[in-house]
Design a protein around this motif. Structure first.
Motif, mmCIF file in Angstrom:
data_model
loop_
_atom_site.group_PDB
_atom_site.id
_atom_site.type_symbol
_atom_site.label_atom_id
_atom_site.label_comp_id
_atom_site.label_asym_id
_atom_site.label_seq_id
_atom_site.Cartn_x
_atom_site.Cartn_y
_atom_site.Cartn_z
ATOM 1 N N SER A 1 18.363 -2.897 -12.659
ATOM 2 C CA SER A 1 19.023 -3.931 -13.455
ATOM 3 C C SER A 1 18.086 -5.088 -13.775
ATOM 4 O O SER A 1 18.229 -5.742 -14.805
ATOM 5 N N LEU A 2 17.129 -5.340 -12.900
ATOM 6 C CA LEU A 2 16.201 -6.454 -13.115
ATOM 7 C C LEU A 2 15.349 -6.272 -14.361
ATOM 8 O O LEU A 2 14.947 -7.245 -14.988
ATOM 9 N N SER A 3 15.085 -5.040 -14.716
ATOM 10 C CA SER A 3 14.234 -4.785 -15.885
ATOM 11 C C SER A 3 15.028 -4.717 -17.185
ATOM 12 O O SER A 3 14.451 -4.601 -18.258
ATOM 13 N N LEU B 1 23.080 -13.555 -7.739
ATOM 14 C CA LEU B 1 22.697 -12.158 -7.901
ATOM 15 C C LEU B 1 21.919 -11.728 -6.666
ATOM 16 O O LEU B 1 20.895 -12.319 -6.334
ATOM 17 N N ALA C 1 17.528 -2.731 -8.479
ATOM 18 C CA ALA C 1 16.204 -3.065 -9.009
ATOM 19 C C ALA C 1 16.109 -2.675 -10.479
ATOM 20 O O ALA C 1 15.474 -3.365 -11.274
ATOM 21 N N PHE D 1 21.079 -9.231 -18.904
ATOM 22 C CA PHE D 1 21.161 -10.661 -18.611
ATOM 23 C C PHE D 1 21.666 -11.453 -19.816
ATOM 24 O O PHE D 1 22.392 -12.433 -19.665
ATOM 25 N N LEU E 1 19.940 -8.749 -4.667
ATOM 26 C CA LEU E 1 19.236 -7.484 -4.822
ATOM 27 C C LEU E 1 19.677 -6.544 -3.706
ATOM 28 O O LEU E 1 19.663 -6.923 -2.532
#
Length: 74
Positions: free
Chosen positions: A40-42, A66, A38, A47, A68
């Motif tokens: 990494s999403l921010s 990708l 999670a 990206f 989660l």
């Protein structure tokens, strides 16, 4: 750590595709699934770096899946 996975996996994926063009599925190519956290999403920079790695290794972004991690989904 996530970026390191892509740095190792994308060149390998490209080598596989170059070695055997028949591996391409409907002109899409092989798919690569990577678990991400999670956190990494921010990270928007992550990206951008992945996109640059894709370009450098002739991998289409739609070849990446990708996933989660389960702990992040809870």
């Amino acid at each position: 750590l996530t970026l390191q996975v892509f740095e190792q996996a994308l060149p390998f994926l490209n080598q596989l595709q170059e070695a055997d063009p028949s591996l391409k599925v409907q002109n899409r190519g092989l798919l690569l699934s990577v678990n991400i956290s999670a956190a990494s999403l921010s990270n928007l920079e992550l990206f951008k770096q992945i996109e640059m790695l894709c370009e450098a290794h002739n991998i289409k972004p739609d070849q990446l899946i990708l996933e989660l991690t389960e702990t992040a989904a809870m």
